[in-house]
Design a protein around this motif. Structure first.
Motif, PDB file in Angstrom:
ATOM      1  N   LEU A   1      -0.063  -5.240  14.313  1.00 22.53           N
ATOM      2  CA  LEU A   1       0.879  -5.402  13.126  1.00 22.53           C
ATOM      3  C   LEU A   1       1.965  -4.241  12.907  1.00 22.53           C
ATOM      4  O   LEU A   1       1.687  -3.322  13.453  1.00 22.53           O
ATOM      5  N   PRO A   2       3.045  -4.400  12.433  1.00 26.48           N
ATOM      6  CA  PRO A   2       4.124  -3.410  12.135  1.00 26.48           C
ATOM      7  C   PRO A   2       3.509  -2.288  11.522  1.00 26.48           C
ATOM      8  O   PRO A   2       2.548  -2.397  10.819  1.00 26.48           O
ATOM      9  N   GLU A   3       4.012  -1.058  11.450  1.00 28.81           N
ATOM     10  CA  GLU A   3       3.380   0.070  10.948  1.00 28.81           C
ATOM     11  C   GLU A   3       3.334  -0.071   9.368  1.00 28.81           C
ATOM     12  O   GLU A   3       2.457   0.417   8.721  1.00 28.81           O
ATOM     13  N   VAL A   4       4.285  -0.699   8.814  1.00 24.36           N
ATOM     14  CA  VAL A   4       4.431  -1.047   7.357  1.00 24.36           C
ATOM     15  C   VAL A   4       4.844  -2.502   7.071  1.00 24.36           C
ATOM     16  O   VAL A   4       5.999  -2.817   7.656  1.00 24.36           O
ATOM     17  N   ALA A   5       3.696  -2.943   6.670  1.00 22.69           N
ATOM     18  CA  ALA A   5       3.799  -4.657   6.452  1.00 22.69           C
ATOM     19  C   ALA A   5       3.115  -5.037   5.404  1.00 22.69           C
ATOM     20  O   ALA A   5       1.974  -4.240   5.088  1.00 22.69           O
ATOM     21  N   ALA A   6       3.521  -6.294   4.698  1.00 19.83           N
ATOM     22  CA  ALA A   6       2.562  -6.731   3.574  1.00 19.83           C
ATOM     23  C   ALA A   6       2.614  -8.320   3.862  1.00 19.83           C
ATOM     24  O   ALA A   6       3.884  -8.701   3.858  1.00 19.83           O
ATOM     25  N   HIS A   7       1.831  -9.030   3.608  1.00 23.21           N
ATOM     26  CA  HIS A   7       1.917 -10.545   3.430  1.00 23.21           C
ATOM     27  C   HIS A   7       0.937 -10.991   2.250  1.00 23.21           C
ATOM     28  O   HIS A   7      -0.339 -10.749   2.371  1.00 23.21           O
ATOM     29  N   VAL A   8       1.443 -11.362   1.240  1.00 23.92           N
ATOM     30  CA  VAL A   8       0.481 -11.787   0.082  1.00 23.92           C
ATOM     31  C   VAL A   8       0.880 -13.037  -0.232  1.00 23.92           C
ATOM     32  O   VAL A   8       1.940 -13.798  -0.013  1.00 23.92           O
ATOM     33  N   THR A   9      -0.428 -13.824  -0.690  1.00 24.22           N
ATOM     34  CA  THR A   9      -0.342 -15.374  -0.739  1.00 24.22           C
ATOM     35  C   THR A   9      -0.691 -15.589  -2.282  1.00 24.22           C
ATOM     36  O   THR A   9      -1.607 -14.802  -2.926  1.00 24.22           O
TER      37      THR A   9
ATOM     38  N   GLY B   1      -8.418 -13.982   2.735  1.00 25.82           N
ATOM     39  CA  GLY B   1      -7.779 -14.961   3.538  1.00 25.82           C
ATOM     40  C   GLY B   1      -6.608 -14.452   4.341  1.00 25.82           C
ATOM     41  O   GLY B   1      -6.916 -13.824   5.312  1.00 25.82           O
ATOM     42  N   LEU B   2      -5.503 -15.161   4.390  1.00 22.56           N
ATOM     43  CA  LEU B   2      -4.471 -14.904   4.988  1.00 22.56           C
ATOM     44  C   LEU B   2      -3.537 -13.735   5.034  1.00 22.56           C
ATOM     45  O   LEU B   2      -2.721 -13.261   5.720  1.00 22.56           O
ATOM     46  N   SER B   3      -3.759 -13.121   3.729  1.00 25.71           N
ATOM     47  CA  SER B   3      -2.861 -11.877   3.177  1.00 25.71           C
ATOM     48  C   SER B   3      -3.382 -10.552   3.923  1.00 25.71           C
ATOM     49  O   SER B   3      -4.642 -10.605   4.244  1.00 25.71           O
ATOM     50  N   PHE B   4      -2.680  -9.585   3.957  1.00 29.34           N
ATOM     51  CA  PHE B   4      -2.996  -8.376   4.477  1.00 29.34           C
ATOM     52  C   PHE B   4      -1.923  -7.242   3.741  1.00 29.34           C
ATOM     53  O   PHE B   4      -0.968  -7.757   3.426  1.00 29.34           O
ATOM     54  N   LEU B   5      -2.594  -5.965   3.634  1.00 24.16           N
ATOM     55  CA  LEU B   5      -1.427  -5.167   3.231  1.00 24.16           C
ATOM     56  C   LEU B   5      -1.755  -3.966   4.261  1.00 24.16           C
ATOM     57  O   LEU B   5      -2.673  -3.353   4.632  1.00 24.16           O
ATOM     58  N   GLN B   6      -0.650  -3.387   4.837  1.00 27.77           N
ATOM     59  CA  GLN B   6      -0.370  -2.626   5.968  1.00 27.77           C
ATOM     60  C   GLN B   6       0.360  -1.297   5.620  1.00 27.77           C
ATOM     61  O   GLN B   6       1.705  -1.501   5.699  1.00 27.77           O
ATOM     62  N   ASN B   7      -0.325  -0.176   4.944  1.00 26.38           N
ATOM     63  CA  ASN B   7       0.460   0.883   4.279  1.00 26.38           C
ATOM     64  C   ASN B   7       1.540   0.369   3.278  1.00 26.38           C
ATOM     65  O   ASN B   7       2.419   1.214   3.255  1.00 26.38           O
ATOM     66  N   MET B   8       1.067  -0.637   2.640  1.00 26.13           N
ATOM     67  CA  MET B   8       2.088  -1.082   1.380  1.00 26.13           C
ATOM     68  C   MET B   8       0.883  -1.318   0.105  1.00 26.13           C
ATOM     69  O   MET B   8      -0.393  -1.626   0.704  1.00 26.13           O
ATOM     70  N   GLU B   9       1.459  -1.235  -0.927  1.00 21.29           N
ATOM     71  CA  GLU B   9       0.517  -1.670  -2.036  1.00 21.29           C
ATOM     72  C   GLU B   9       1.007  -2.790  -2.838  1.00 21.29           C
ATOM     73  O   GLU B   9       2.343  -2.995  -2.979  1.00 21.29           O
TER      74      GLU B   9
ATOM     75  N   LEU C   1       4.877  -2.426  -3.364  1.00 21.78           N
ATOM     76  CA  LEU C   1       5.475  -1.068  -3.539  1.00 21.78           C
ATOM     77  C   LEU C   1       5.999  -0.388  -2.137  1.00 21.78           C
ATOM     78  O   LEU C   1       5.059  -0.551  -1.099  1.00 21.78           O
ATOM     79  N   VAL C   2       7.456  -0.096  -2.108  1.00 22.36           N
ATOM     80  CA  VAL C   2       7.876   0.282  -0.575  1.00 22.36           C
ATOM     81  C   VAL C   2       7.459   1.774  -0.413  1.00 22.36           C
ATOM     82  O   VAL C   2       7.764   2.593  -1.397  1.00 22.36           O
ATOM     83  N   PRO C   3       6.719   2.000   0.749  1.00 20.64           N
ATOM     84  CA  PRO C   3       6.363   3.421   1.022  1.00 20.64           C
ATOM     85  C   PRO C   3       7.358   4.340   1.769  1.00 20.64           C
ATOM     86  O   PRO C   3       7.090   5.894   1.509  1.00 20.64           O
ATOM     87  N   ARG C   4       8.178   3.736   2.470  1.00 20.90           N
ATOM     88  CA  ARG C   4       8.969   4.748   3.340  1.00 20.90           C
ATOM     89  C   ARG C   4      10.372   3.665   3.275  1.00 20.90           C
ATOM     90  O   ARG C   4      10.848   2.742   3.356  1.00 20.90           O
ATOM     91  N   ALA C   5      11.500   4.850   3.301  1.00 21.73           N
ATOM     92  CA  ALA C   5      12.911   4.168   3.587  1.00 21.73           C
ATOM     93  C   ALA C   5      13.174   3.539   4.868  1.00 21.73           C
ATOM     94  O   ALA C   5      12.463   3.838   5.971  1.00 21.73           O
ATOM     95  N   GLY C   6      13.897   2.326   4.921  1.00 22.47           N
ATOM     96  CA  GLY C   6      14.049   1.831   6.177  1.00 22.47           C
ATOM     97  C   GLY C   6      14.660   0.713   5.914  1.00 22.47           C
ATOM     98  O   GLY C   6      14.745  -0.061   4.657  1.00 22.47           O
ATOM     99  N   LEU C   7      14.952  -0.197   6.904  1.00 24.54           N
ATOM    100  CA  LEU C   7      15.495  -1.578   6.987  1.00 24.54           C
ATOM    101  C   LEU C   7      14.198  -2.485   7.113  1.00 24.54           C
ATOM    102  O   LEU C   7      13.234  -2.356   7.936  1.00 24.54           O
TER     103      LEU C   7
END
Length: 287
Positions: free
Chosen positions: A117-125, A158-166, A173-179
């Motif tokens: 997974l990317p260092e910062v990522a989220a997929h919510v369903t 299920g298929l959702s996950f939160l990787q360093n995001m809330e 919620l975005v934790p870090r600046a970037g594209l």
């Protein structure tokens, strides 16, 4: 003069002794080296002979315990069998592990992702059990955004996950600046004219429906949410008894700052289906 001759004789005797000792050591080394090579060659020939003459049939009679210890052929064949069994067991275990991993990947892909997974990522369903449609929240002038906001998202199961995001109140919620790469899909079920009554059904059939999906960014330093993307389509109310099924999908990149929030709004929210495989959104850091 006599003392000098004695010292010379003593030196010659010592030198002769050293030479004799060196010659003896060299001869001993050559002898033992030859004996060792002969033993290794003999052992190799005997090992090959044991393997060539080994009886591997099912009716092979194993020697007694006392004979095993004194039989070099038995020791050689046992070591070979052990190596073969260990190699086959390791290979079998590796193949089984790969097969099981591929099987689990096909059934539960979120448990064994093909890539990290990317260092910062989220997929919510969407939450299928949630049957309550999103409530309208007034006009754009009071809310600052179009459409009706979706708050019922699942971020842990299920298929959702939160990787360093809330996920807070339907917002990522975005934790870090970037594209960030941002995407969303919403799924709609328009009732057919057979499910409507009287003139209202005829009006719906003539007017159709405008389905729109919006992705907004909310900044702590700016009071009004900023529209990042939108997707839309015109859909006619279906005739007959079968409902009309439609989906909207969009994706793109945006530069986000820490504490920025992402959320989704839609038109015709009462017709939205919250199936987790059909309605979802997410984002991940790309640079």
């Amino acid at each position: 003069m006599a003392i000098s001759i004695s010292l010379q004789c003593l030196g010659l005797i010592i030198l002769a002794a050293v030479l004799l000792q060196t010659i003896a050591v060299a001869i001993s080394f050559l002898y033992f080296n030859k004996v060792l090579n002969t033993m290794q060659e003999s052992f190799s020939r005997s090992s090959v002979s044991c393997l060539m003459n080994a009886n591997l049939r099912s009716d092979f009679k194993y020697p007694a315990e006392d004979e095993k210890k004194s039989d070099p052929c038995w020791q050689v064949t046992q070591q070979l069998h052990y190596r073969i069994e260990k190699t086959m067991a390791d290979r079998f275990q590796k193949e089984i592990s790969t097969a099981m991993r591929n099987k689990l990947t096909g059934v539960l892909p979120i448990l064994t992702p093909a890539v990290p997974l990317p260092e910062v990522a989220a997929h919510v369903t969407g939450i299928t059990s949630s049957r309550e449609p999103p409530a309208a929240e007034g006009s754009r002038s009071s809310r600052g955004y179009l459409g009706e906001r979706i708050r019922a998202w699942e971020g842990q199961r299920g298929l959702s996950f939160l990787q360093n995001m809330e996920l807070r109140g339907g917002e990522l919620l975005v934790p870090r600046a970037g594209l960030y790469y941002i995407y969303a899909q919403t799924y709609f079920r328009l009732p057919s004219t057979g499910e409507t009554e009287g003139e209202s059904g005829e009006a719906k059939e003539e007017e159709g429906a405008q389905l729109v999906q919006y992705i907004y960014k909310k900044m702590s330093s700016y009071p009004v949410p900023i529209l990042l993307m939108k997707s839309s389509r015109s859909a006619c109310w279906p005739r007959g008894q079968e409902p009309g099924l439609f989906s909207l999908h969009q994706a793109g990149t945006a530069h986000l700052q820490p504490a920025d929030r992402l959320f989704i709004t839609v038109s015709n929210a009462t017709t939205m289906e919250m199936d987790g495989r059909a309605s979802y959104f997410g984002a991940f850091l790309v640079g």
